[in-house]
Design a protein around this motif. Structure first.
Motif, mmCIF file in Angstrom:
data_model
loop_
_atom_site.group_PDB
_atom_site.id
_atom_site.type_symbol
_atom_site.label_atom_id
_atom_site.label_comp_id
_atom_site.label_asym_id
_atom_site.label_seq_id
_atom_site.Cartn_x
_atom_site.Cartn_y
_atom_site.Cartn_z
ATOM 1 N N LYS A 18 0.828 -1.206 0.000
ATOM 2 C CA LYS A 18 0.000 0.000 0.000
ATOM 3 C C LYS A 18 0.865 1.261 0.000
ATOM 4 C CE LYS A 18 -4.072 -1.846 0.189
ATOM 5 N NZ LYS A 18 -4.887 -2.237 1.315
ATOM 6 N N ASP A 19 0.302 2.307 -0.566
ATOM 7 C CA ASP A 19 1.051 3.553 -0.677
ATOM 8 C C ASP A 19 1.389 4.210 0.662
ATOM 9 O OD1 ASP A 19 1.410 3.572 -3.373
ATOM 10 O OD2 ASP A 19 -0.391 4.725 -3.824
ATOM 11 N N PHE A 20 0.613 3.886 1.717
ATOM 12 C CA PHE A 20 0.968 4.564 2.970
ATOM 13 C C PHE A 20 2.285 4.054 3.525
ATOM 14 C CE2 PHE A 20 -2.217 1.383 4.337
ATOM 15 C CZ PHE A 20 -1.516 0.701 5.317
ATOM 16 N N VAL B 270 4.783 3.112 1.404
ATOM 17 C CA VAL B 270 5.726 3.814 0.529
ATOM 18 C C VAL B 270 5.920 5.239 1.029
ATOM 19 C CG1 VAL B 270 6.166 4.537 -1.839
ATOM 20 C CG2 VAL B 270 4.914 2.430 -1.415
ATOM 21 N N SER B 271 4.805 5.846 1.399
ATOM 22 C CA SER B 271 4.846 7.213 1.891
ATOM 23 C C SER B 271 5.721 7.326 3.145
ATOM 24 C CB SER B 271 3.406 7.645 2.173
ATOM 25 O OG SER B 271 3.373 8.893 2.765
ATOM 26 N N ARG C 258 8.116 5.305 4.070
ATOM 27 C CA ARG C 258 9.513 5.081 3.659
ATOM 28 C C ARG C 258 10.108 6.338 3.056
ATOM 29 N NH1 ARG C 258 10.920 0.099 4.206
ATOM 30 N NH2 ARG C 258 9.623 -1.590 3.403
ATOM 31 N N ALA C 259 9.324 6.957 2.165
ATOM 32 C CA ALA C 259 9.824 8.149 1.491
ATOM 33 C C ALA C 259 10.088 9.269 2.489
ATOM 34 C CB ALA C 259 8.835 8.611 0.427
ATOM 35 N N ARG C 260 9.287 9.324 3.553
ATOM 36 C CA ARG C 260 9.534 10.355 4.570
ATOM 37 C C ARG C 260 10.814 10.069 5.333
ATOM 38 N NH1 ARG C 260 4.040 10.123 5.632
ATOM 39 N NH2 ARG C 260 4.358 8.690 7.354
ATOM 40 N N GLY C 261 11.243 8.804 5.309
ATOM 41 C CA GLY C 261 12.476 8.457 5.980
ATOM 42 C C GLY C 261 12.285 7.763 7.319
ATOM 43 N N HIS C 262 11.081 7.237 7.589
ATOM 44 C CA HIS C 262 10.873 6.478 8.820
ATOM 45 C C HIS C 262 11.705 5.198 8.782
ATOM 46 C CE1 HIS C 262 7.646 8.736 10.720
ATOM 47 N NE2 HIS C 262 7.114 8.909 9.523
ATOM 48 N N LEU D 20 13.010 6.186 -3.721
ATOM 49 C CA LEU D 20 12.385 4.882 -3.487
ATOM 50 C C LEU D 20 12.880 3.824 -4.463
ATOM 51 C CD1 LEU D 20 8.808 6.224 -2.855
ATOM 52 C CD2 LEU D 20 10.186 5.014 -1.183
ATOM 53 N N LEU E 285 17.909 5.747 -0.337
ATOM 54 C CA LEU E 285 17.096 6.484 0.627
ATOM 55 C C LEU E 285 17.769 6.571 1.990
ATOM 56 C CD1 LEU E 285 14.195 7.707 0.553
ATOM 57 C CD2 LEU E 285 13.450 5.621 1.654
ATOM 58 N N LEU F 103 15.200 14.583 2.851
ATOM 59 C CA LEU F 103 13.982 13.761 2.864
ATOM 60 C C LEU F 103 12.773 14.652 3.131
ATOM 61 C CD1 LEU F 103 15.187 10.658 4.883
ATOM 62 C CD2 LEU F 103 14.597 10.730 2.469
ATOM 63 N N PHE G 255 -0.004 10.733 -3.367
ATOM 64 C CA PHE G 255 -0.319 9.609 -4.256
ATOM 65 C C PHE G 255 -1.686 9.753 -4.890
ATOM 66 C CE2 PHE G 255 2.791 8.205 -1.257
ATOM 67 C CZ PHE G 255 3.619 7.374 -1.980
ATOM 68 N N GLU H 251 -5.336 4.230 -0.439
ATOM 69 C CA GLU H 251 -4.129 3.430 -0.293
ATOM 70 C C GLU H 251 -3.047 4.195 0.457
ATOM 71 O OE1 GLU H 251 -2.777 0.656 -2.735
ATOM 72 O OE2 GLU H 251 -4.810 -0.101 -2.427
ATOM 73 N N SER H 252 -3.086 5.502 0.359
ATOM 74 C CA SER H 252 -1.949 6.250 0.899
ATOM 75 C C SER H 252 -2.173 6.699 2.339
ATOM 76 C CB SER H 252 -1.607 7.437 0.005
ATOM 77 O OG SER H 252 -2.595 8.423 0.098
ATOM 78 N N TYR I 243 10.206 15.204 11.600
ATOM 79 C CA TYR I 243 11.163 16.216 11.139
ATOM 80 C C TYR I 243 11.377 17.346 12.131
ATOM 81 C CZ TYR I 243 10.280 14.030 6.604
ATOM 82 O OH TYR I 243 10.144 13.147 5.577
#
Ligand SMILES: Nc1ncnc2c1ncn2[C@@H]1O[C@H](COP(=O)(O)OP(=O)(O)O)[C@@H](O)[C@H]1O
Ligand code: SF4
Ligand code: SF4
Ligand SMILES: [Mg+2]
Lengths: 296, 677
Positions: A182-184, A186-187, A189-193, B410, B430, B438, B445, B450-451, B469
């Motif tokens: 799911k995109d959440f 990915v989201s 990960r992209a934030r850097g968690h 990613l 990453l 970051l 999305f 999903e997001s 952050y």
């Protein structure tokens, strides 16, 4: 079609639990399951306070007495009170399997989430190892462990927990697989968690229900497994009362002293049914459909 | 007198809520479908259009029931028919084509077998006749070489071809009525235009009546003779396609048409406020009252009836429709000009980036080397200025999302360098990226379902970047969350809601809020409006634009919708098979000369106007992977110059407006050719 209930208030954990339990109780099968389970747990905790006789008092003169006003469920081949032994006989089984299930839940859940998360080669290898380990008939392995390390609860709990965790690994892994795409995620990960934060905050809330339901289901299987061990003489050591052991001792006398074997059978099977019904209602209350998978 | 194929009388369908209330999702629907007519049913998700289409074939979804009314087919109510009787009608007399035809074909059976199966079920043909008929049907839906197609499995066909097979199967029983539920949603623009053209042809050729259900007014405009507009389970407008689209006399349709971005307009369309009410929430008054700009007090308590306006041959459900009679189409076209102020201040420099999905061999993994001579995305060079909105367009699979993911770190790029803020190189790993970088790049999305984590409240969702952050906590955190939500026009009471308790537009606002909470420099938007209803899309686009003006954020905006891109972007980059074809200021990309692929894309855009037909210049084939050498578009190019296109990578040419085109045809020749036809 989903109906949005706009004015839904945020719920505290407590009120969520209350809501789940009341949903479970709203179906007859769930209500019956809950009643049986609560009855057994209460009995296990409180029975020593009001057990009418001494569970280990042997009296050859009272051998195999039929049920009477003094001995409600009769006596066994050593003249012990079957009623006393029956209400005490679930204590060890419940304790061992409850903690065993917790252990199964913990390691199975953790490993399943891990495999689902990393995927690929590592996932394949780990799953294969687990399959290999668990393709050994568990009862043989248990017998080996018990004969090496003894039958104390300290041995039984982790051993049972280990053998019953496999199903939980599978469920946790599958649930994680569904979430991970799911995109959440990915989201996040992209934030850097980091991985830990992703598991704790993003994955766990979404797989928790499935894992807990599986754990509840495993509990009833484990109870059956534990009682089988006792039946074979590898669970609880005499004179501690235990249903599996009682059934084993009395089974030869079935034809003329049915009470000595029926009472523990009734205790054991009602508890298993109770846990099963509760677990089913629990799954339904959480919106998980288990209808496709029937317990063995 | 026209022959009636189906008549729907006073139909209401609903369900019983958990509280035991009866809730209608279709309310008193009455209409007729005439022989040979194509009726478009348009409405946003949840308006009841699919429920209506299913009822037309005698099907009421599990959990729903018919409250009242009937669907008359050949003087019988098909909603009351037994399954046995329905079997003789469904598939034979009334056929349906679902949205996702690819998924409705059985994956492990050959196409020919599946069509044969449909013929066996729905006709009385003998085996020999059926074989002839299969070829005939495949020919009719214009699939190339029917014999080979018949031997293929569904997964060996493209989305457009699968949809054609579905049409062929539906035509097997030679139906009187063909129901199509979002038949082109999810297909690429060029494919969509081709499928619609085919449907038009079939309607004329066979005289079959069609009911075309869609949320897309562009598609509806191309196929329909008559349009029914649904809102909240009611018909609000029913009339000839031109009247509905050119002189919409219902405020909802009027606002809807204004909120659609169009190629002929520049700037952002006006947005409509609010969202469609949930079933059961409207107890009295007009269901559009909350969002209506023409509403009066009487609309709040009285429900308007469907009224027939004879001079327009249209039925409308509105007290004030007369106010809209005079408002002609100039009026529906108004749109907001977008302020553009650009300072030449480079924020992102993507140079020579190639990305490969090829699986690494173990040895290569050890050597940390990716070896792929024909990568998915190749040689991308784009510089982006601060405060700019750069759009990436292209069909699905053209690598748009892949490029965004590599900017976000990613996916590891195979080659090339991405620099942030002039000289800071962004690592392609990453984990090695600085937290500050970051934070600077955030993603939004396509699908908020999903997001957004379904088990998190809005508060938890928005708090994540703030905690990560800025290390905020306690009251400070809460205040900040409220502040951020306010920016996306969501009140404090949303804090405790879960995503499932929000509408599509609200969910996407939460996703936008989460991205902005990080105070990013660049926001990567991946099809952020594609999953939203048209009436909500404009509002989200406007919100993004306002936030950009307030914060000077840079957007990289990925979309397959050229009209949306035109409305929001400063610069457009066109991608085909992971290779750039054209890049330039958006006004000039939408003007000639264009790269032949851009020309094809622009030609296929569906305008919500029955008089603007899409131009179908190229075949709608789908290529598996980019060609090894030469121009990436050689396989489909309608202006193919010659052998050189197959051997040499075309050079970049820049026209006087700063528009760069990668083609072997000289830029002036290209312009002359394109203007002359
Ligand atoms: N995880 C993946 N593994 C292999 N191939 C992929 C993967 N994701 C995307 N692709 C392929 O890469 C190409 C570009 O995909 P994508 O970037 O998603 O395109 P777009 O966003 O333009 O639709 C497509 O051919 C797609 O099939
Ligand atoms: S009846 Fe009133 S509220 Fe409803 S659409 Fe017409 S003007 Fe608007
Ligand atoms: S280089 Fe050749 S194939 Fe490519 S777009 Fe130009 S004319 Fe078409
Ligand atoms: Mg994409």
């Amino acid at each position: 079609m989903t109906l949005v209930i706009k004015q839904e208030k945020p719920k505290s954990t407590f009120s969520k639990i209350v809501e789940i339990i009341s949903t479970m109780a709203s179906r007859p099968s769930g209500l019956i399951g809950l009643i049986i389970l609560v009855f057994h747990v209460t009995l296990a905790i409180t029975s020593p306070l009001y057990a009418p006789h001494d569970y280990k008092a042997i009296d050859p003169s009272l051998m195999l007495q039929a049920p009477s006003s003094e001995y409600w469920f009769g006596t066994d081949s050593l003249g012990r009170d079957v009623f006393t032994r029956t209400i005490l006989g679930g204590r060890t089984a419940l304790t061992v399997t409850f903690f065993g299930s917790l252990i199964a839940l913990l390691w199975g859940g953790a490993l399943g989430i891990f495999c689902g998360l990393v995927g690929g080669k590592i996932d394949d290898v780990v799953m294969r190892i687990i399959d290999a380990f668990l393709s050994i008939p568990w009862i043989l392995a248990m017998l080996l462990i018990v004969s090496l390390l003894g039958t104390s609860t300290i041995v039984l709990i982790p051993a049972l927990g280990f053998f019953y965790g496999k199903g939980i690994v599978r469920v946790a892994r599958a649930a994680t697989h569904d979430v991970i795409a799911k995109d959440f995620i990915v989201s996040a990960r992209a934030r850097g968690h980091g991985n830990f934060s992703i598991i704790w905050n993003e994955i766990l809330p979404n797989v928790r229900d499935a894992i807990m339901v599986e754990g509840a289901m495993r509990w009833s299987w484990m109870l059956l497994g534990f009682s089988s061990l006792s039946f074979l003489g590898f669970g609880v050591s005499p004179p501690t009362p235990d249903w599996g052991l009682m059934i084993s001792n009395a089974r030869g006398l079935m034809s003329f002293a049915y009470w000595a074997v029926l009472a523990p059978i009734f205790g054991l099977s009602s508890l298993i049914i109770g846990i099963n019904l509760t677990a089913d209602a629990f799954a339904k209350a959480l919106g998980i459909d288990r209808s496709t998978k029937a317990p063995v | 007198m026209q022959q009636v194929v189906q008549e729907i009388k006073n139909l209401s369908i609903g369900f019983t809520s958990k509280k035991g209330e009866q809730i209608s999702i279709l309310k008193n629907i009455s209409t007729t479908i005439n022989k040979g007519e194509t009726v478009g049913i348009v409405g946003e998700s949840g308006s009841g259009k699919s429920t209506l289409a299913l009822a037309m074939m005698g099907y009421v979804k599990h959990g729903l029931f018919t409250i009242s009314g009937e669907c008359i087919y050949q003087s019988n109510d098909i909603l009351k028919m037994k399954n046995r009787e329905l079997e003789n009608i469904r598939g034979r007399k009334i056929a349906m084509i679902p949205q996702n035809a690819g998924q409705s074909l059985t994956p492990n059976l050959k196409i020919g077998y599946q069509i044969d199966e449909a013929l066996r079920l729905h006709t009385n043909f003998k085996k020999e006749d059926r074989d002839v008929k299969i070829s005939e049907l495949l020919n009719k839906v214009r699939l190339p070489s029917p014999e080979t197609i018949a031997k293929r499995y569904p997964h060996e066909l493209s989305g457009g071809q699968q949809q054609r097979v579905a049409v062929a199967m539906a035509l097997a029983g030679n139906p009187d009525l063909l129901l199509l539920d979002e038949p082109t949603t999810g297909l690429d623009v060029t494919t969509q235009a081709h499928v619609l053209e085919l449907l038009n042809f079939i309607a004329k050729d066979t005289g079959t009546s069609m009911v075309y259900v869609s949320h897309d007014l562009g598609a509806i405009a191309q196929v329909s003779d008559r349009v029914i507009v649904m809102y909240s389970g009611e018909i609000v407008l029913d009339g000839p396609v031109r009247t509905i689209l050119k002189n919409p006399i219902h405020p909802y349709t009027y606002g809807l048409l204004k909120s659609i971005p169009k190629l002929t307009l520049s700037g952002l369309p006006n947005s409509m406020s609010g969202s469609q009410p949930q079933p059961g929430t409207i107890k009295e008054g007009c269901s559009f009252y909350d969002r209506c700009e023409f509403a009066e007090d009487k609309c709040k308590i009285n429900s308007p009836e469907l009224e027939f306006v004879s001079e327009l041959n249209t039925s409308v459900r509105c007290f004030n429709h007369k106010k809209l009679h005079k408002k002609k189409d100039e009026d529906t076209k108004s749109s907001k000009k977008v302020l553009r102020k650009l300072n030449k201040n480079e924020i992102l420099d993507i140079s020579s980036v190639s990305i490969s999905y090829a699986k690494q061999k173990f040895i290569e993994q050890l050597l940390n080397k990716i070896d792929d001579t024909n990568p998915t995305v190749k040689d991308i060079n784009i510089k982006i200025d601060k405060g700019e909105t750069l759009a990436l367009v292209g069909e699905s699979g053209s690598g748009k999302s892949t490029i965004l993911k590599s900017i976000a770190g990613l996916i590891k790029a195979k080659d090339g360098i991405i620099k942030f803020d002039k000289n800071k190189i962004l690592s392609n790993d990453l984990k090695k990226r600085d937290a500050n970088y970051l934070r600077a790049i955030q993603l939004i999305f396509q699908n908020p379902d999903e997001s957004l984590n379904p088990n998190h409240t809005v508060e938890e969702i928005v708090s994540q970047p703030l905690k990560l952050y800025f290390g905020l906590s306690g009251n400070e955190l809460k205040q900040k969350i409220i502040e951020v939500l306010k920016k996306v026009r969501l009140g404090e009471f949303y804090l405790t809601r879960y995503p499932r308790q929000l509408s599509g537009g609200e969910k996407q606002r939460v996703a936008v809020a989460r991205a902005f909470a990080a105070k990013p420099d660049i926001i990567l938007c991946d099809e952020v409006t594609s999953a939203l209803d048209v009436s909500v899309q404009a509002a989200v686009l406007n919100l993004l634009q306002e936030l950009k003006v307030d914060f000077g954020t840079t957007y990289i905006f990925v979309s397959h919708d050229l009209a949306v891109v035109k409305a929001i972007s400063d610069r457009v980059a066109v991608l085909y098979q992971g290779r750039l074809c054209e890049i330039g200021p958006s006004e000039s990309v939408y003007k000639f000369p264009s790269h032949p692929y851009t020309e094809v894309l622009l030609g296929a855009v569906l305008e919500p106007d029955p008089d603007i037909k899409p131009k179908l210049v190229a075949e709608d084939i789908v290529e598996e992977k980019p060609p090894e050498k030469g121009c990436s578009f050689q396989g489909r190019c309608p202006r193919l110059l010659g052998q050189i296109c197959k051997t040499d990578v075309p050079p970049w040419q820049i026209d006087e407006n700063g528009n760069a085109i990668r083609c072997h045809i000289k830029i002036n020749d290209l312009k002359n050719q394109q203007i002359s036809n």
